[in-house]
Design a protein around this motif. Sequence first.
Motif, mmCIF file in Angstrom:
data_model
loop_
_atom_site.group_PDB
_atom_site.id
_atom_site.type_symbol
_atom_site.label_atom_id
_atom_site.label_comp_id
_atom_site.label_asym_id
_atom_site.label_seq_id
_atom_site.Cartn_x
_atom_site.Cartn_y
_atom_site.Cartn_z
ATOM 1 N N GLY A 259 8.176 14.226 -23.881
ATOM 2 C CA GLY A 259 8.632 12.934 -23.343
ATOM 3 C C GLY A 259 7.501 12.074 -22.806
ATOM 4 N N CYS A 260 6.505 11.820 -23.663
ATOM 5 C CA CYS A 260 5.351 11.019 -23.238
ATOM 6 C C CYS A 260 5.532 9.565 -23.683
ATOM 7 C CB CYS A 260 4.079 11.552 -23.885
ATOM 8 S SG CYS A 260 3.785 13.287 -23.555
ATOM 9 N N GLY A 261 4.761 8.663 -23.091
ATOM 10 C CA GLY A 261 4.804 7.254 -23.481
ATOM 11 C C GLY A 261 3.403 6.671 -23.473
ATOM 12 N N ILE A 262 3.274 5.458 -24.058
ATOM 13 C CA ILE A 262 1.947 4.842 -24.191
ATOM 14 C C ILE A 262 1.707 3.845 -23.061
ATOM 15 C CG2 ILE A 262 0.417 3.506 -25.691
ATOM 16 C CD1 ILE A 262 2.291 4.270 -28.041
ATOM 17 N N LYS A 263 0.577 4.004 -22.395
ATOM 18 C CA LYS A 263 0.158 3.031 -21.381
ATOM 19 C C LYS A 263 -0.915 2.157 -22.034
ATOM 20 C CE LYS A 263 -2.391 2.952 -17.028
ATOM 21 N NZ LYS A 263 -3.779 3.014 -17.488
ATOM 22 N N TRP A 264 -0.729 0.841 -21.921
ATOM 23 C CA TRP A 264 -1.649 -0.078 -22.601
ATOM 24 C C TRP A 264 -3.093 0.151 -22.179
ATOM 25 C CZ3 TRP A 264 -5.318 -3.729 -21.575
ATOM 26 C CH2 TRP A 264 -5.656 -4.593 -22.628
ATOM 27 N N PRO A 265 -4.067 0.122 -23.090
ATOM 28 C CA PRO A 265 -3.842 -0.077 -24.515
ATOM 29 C C PRO A 265 -3.573 1.198 -25.280
ATOM 30 C CG PRO A 265 -6.196 -0.095 -24.037
ATOM 31 C CD PRO A 265 -5.491 0.123 -22.726
ATOM 32 N N ASN A 266 -4.109 2.316 -24.798
ATOM 33 C CA ASN A 266 -4.048 3.485 -25.680
ATOM 34 C C ASN A 266 -4.070 4.828 -24.958
ATOM 35 O OD1 ASN A 266 -6.631 3.423 -24.810
ATOM 36 N ND2 ASN A 266 -7.527 2.873 -26.761
ATOM 37 N N ASP A 267 -3.645 4.855 -23.715
ATOM 38 C CA ASP A 267 -3.535 6.158 -23.039
ATOM 39 C C ASP A 267 -2.131 6.687 -23.266
ATOM 40 O OD1 ASP A 267 -6.034 5.818 -22.007
ATOM 41 O OD2 ASP A 267 -5.359 5.218 -20.000
ATOM 42 N N ILE A 268 -2.016 7.990 -23.350
ATOM 43 C CA ILE A 268 -0.669 8.560 -23.413
ATOM 44 C C ILE A 268 -0.446 9.353 -22.126
ATOM 45 C CG2 ILE A 268 0.839 10.163 -24.666
ATOM 46 C CD1 ILE A 268 -0.448 9.028 -27.217
ATOM 47 N N LEU A 269 0.663 9.030 -21.480
ATOM 48 C CA LEU A 269 0.961 9.616 -20.166
ATOM 49 C C LEU A 269 2.229 10.458 -20.229
ATOM 50 C CD1 LEU A 269 -1.147 7.557 -19.156
ATOM 51 C CD2 LEU A 269 0.400 6.944 -17.322
ATOM 52 N N CYS A 270 2.242 11.482 -19.426
ATOM 53 C CA CYS A 270 3.417 12.335 -19.271
ATOM 54 C C CYS A 270 3.643 12.472 -17.766
ATOM 55 C CB CYS A 270 3.073 13.720 -19.814
ATOM 56 S SG CYS A 270 4.008 14.176 -21.212
ATOM 57 N N ASN A 271 4.828 12.198 -17.304
ATOM 58 C CA ASN A 271 5.127 12.250 -15.871
ATOM 59 C C ASN A 271 4.079 11.483 -15.054
ATOM 60 O OD1 ASN A 271 7.194 14.021 -16.603
ATOM 61 N ND2 ASN A 271 5.832 15.795 -16.421
ATOM 62 N N GLY A 272 3.660 10.342 -15.560
ATOM 63 C CA GLY A 272 2.719 9.493 -14.827
ATOM 64 C C GLY A 272 1.269 9.952 -14.887
ATOM 65 N N ARG A 273 0.978 11.030 -15.625
ATOM 66 C CA ARG A 273 -0.410 11.515 -15.702
ATOM 67 C C ARG A 273 -0.909 11.476 -17.144
ATOM 68 N NH1 ARG A 273 -1.729 16.079 -11.655
ATOM 69 N NH2 ARG A 273 -0.595 15.404 -9.813
ATOM 70 N N LYS A 274 -2.233 11.363 -17.266
ATOM 71 C CA LYS A 274 -2.809 11.160 -18.609
ATOM 72 C C LYS A 274 -2.931 12.482 -19.373
ATOM 73 C CE LYS A 274 -6.892 8.891 -20.562
ATOM 74 N NZ LYS A 274 -7.777 7.725 -20.374
ATOM 75 N N VAL A 275 -2.423 12.493 -20.627
ATOM 76 C CA VAL A 275 -2.584 13.679 -21.494
ATOM 77 C C VAL A 275 -3.460 13.387 -22.696
ATOM 78 C CG1 VAL A 275 -0.642 15.274 -21.197
ATOM 79 C CG2 VAL A 275 -0.290 13.196 -22.509
ATOM 80 N N VAL A 276 -3.585 12.103 -23.065
ATOM 81 C CA VAL A 276 -4.379 11.751 -24.249
ATOM 82 C C VAL A 276 -5.207 10.509 -23.951
ATOM 83 C CG1 VAL A 276 -4.276 10.926 -26.662
ATOM 84 C CG2 VAL A 276 -2.600 12.597 -25.868
ATOM 85 N N GLY A 277 -6.447 10.519 -24.397
ATOM 86 C CA GLY A 277 -7.276 9.308 -24.364
ATOM 87 C C GLY A 277 -7.783 9.032 -25.770
ATOM 88 N N ILE A 278 -7.926 7.762 -26.097
ATOM 89 C CA ILE A 278 -8.382 7.385 -27.442
ATOM 90 C C ILE A 278 -9.587 6.455 -27.310
ATOM 91 C CG2 ILE A 278 -7.734 6.253 -29.622
ATOM 92 C CD1 ILE A 278 -4.826 7.035 -29.014
ATOM 93 N N LEU A 279 -10.648 6.793 -28.016
ATOM 94 C CA LEU A 279 -11.866 5.978 -27.990
ATOM 95 C C LEU A 279 -12.166 5.537 -29.419
ATOM 96 C CD1 LEU A 279 -14.429 4.993 -26.418
ATOM 97 C CD2 LEU A 279 -15.489 7.147 -27.092
ATOM 98 N N THR A 280 -12.000 4.233 -29.667
ATOM 99 C CA THR A 280 -12.243 3.716 -31.018
ATOM 100 C C THR A 280 -13.604 3.055 -31.052
ATOM 101 O OG1 THR A 280 -9.897 3.274 -31.186
ATOM 102 C CG2 THR A 280 -11.271 2.254 -32.828
#
Length: 320
Positions: free
Chosen positions: A170-191
């Motif tokens: 149940g994760c969601g995207i925080k602009w622009p490209n972080d993915i958060l779960c329960n308000g905490r970061k699980v994924v970072g993207i560096l383009t």
Amino acid sequence: MRSAILEVLKHNSGQYVSGEDISHTLKVSRTAVWKHIRGLKEDGYDIEAHPRLGYALRHNTDRLLPAEIKAQLTSRILGREIHYFSETDSTNNEAKKLAADGCPEGTVVVAEAQVSGRGRLARGWFSPYGKGIWLSVVLRPPFSPMEAAKCTLMAAVAVNRAINAVTGAGCGIKWPNDILCNGRKVVGILTEMSAEMDAINHIIIGMGINVNIEPFDFPAELAATATSLAIASGHQVSRLKLLTTILAELENVYIPVKTSGFGSVLEDWKSQSITLGQLVDVRGFDRSFTGVAINIDVDGALLIETAQGLERVLAGDVSI
Ligand code: BTN
């Protein structure tokens, strides 16, 4: 030969196969069989050796070895060339070198650990051995350099879809490209991009996914803001399954984007966003302000309604 021996062991699904049978089937000496078994064990395969019965594969390796990835891969372009590192400074750095040397689109770099993992805004990225997916993908999109930011949105949509499908976290995207779960970061993207005035040479999409990191693994400075999929879902997550699903989802979004534009991704991004509708603080390069995030536009910019009017943010740090 090593992969042929592995195939024999996998085919016998946990049953013993004698060294003599392997050597006879594959027409190699028993000493060679023994050496390859030792190599497979070094690659993380759990193989039991019995003096009379031979060898049995107890557990597959949990390393992200190219052969294991390829065996489960459904994407056709992404992952056709895979470079694996037990440890490297940064998979984005490795991918940059490969891209400059002309590697094909879809080349993937994956590492068990990064010693100088890089994040956005010149930050570092915590990348402990075997507990995450530290991954870079080389794309050669036919877009103008102005459109490169959209590749990041595209990657966020693909990774978020894959994570939710594989873990149900149940994760969601925080602009622009972080993915958060329960308000905490699980994924970072560096383009990162190499481009001429009017054409992109290549884009490297670097993804850091905290998969099986335990709460006590995180350094103190991340303890309050980061989490992992294992923590969020309450169970260990197969990195191999997640990695191959990410590549499949990224290809699923990339191919239509190449042919018919970003429209479809933008709608998906909005539906997976946890930023839209929220009161946000924006810290840009030259100014800071607060407002409600109401939309993103066709360039991927965040539109924020403030007391002074509408603001458009293309880069910066946004906190919810
Ligand atoms: C962020 O700051 O949110 C972006 C983090 C990106 C980390 C990934 S891990 C794989 C790739 N290699 C790197 O050095 N960074 C990216």
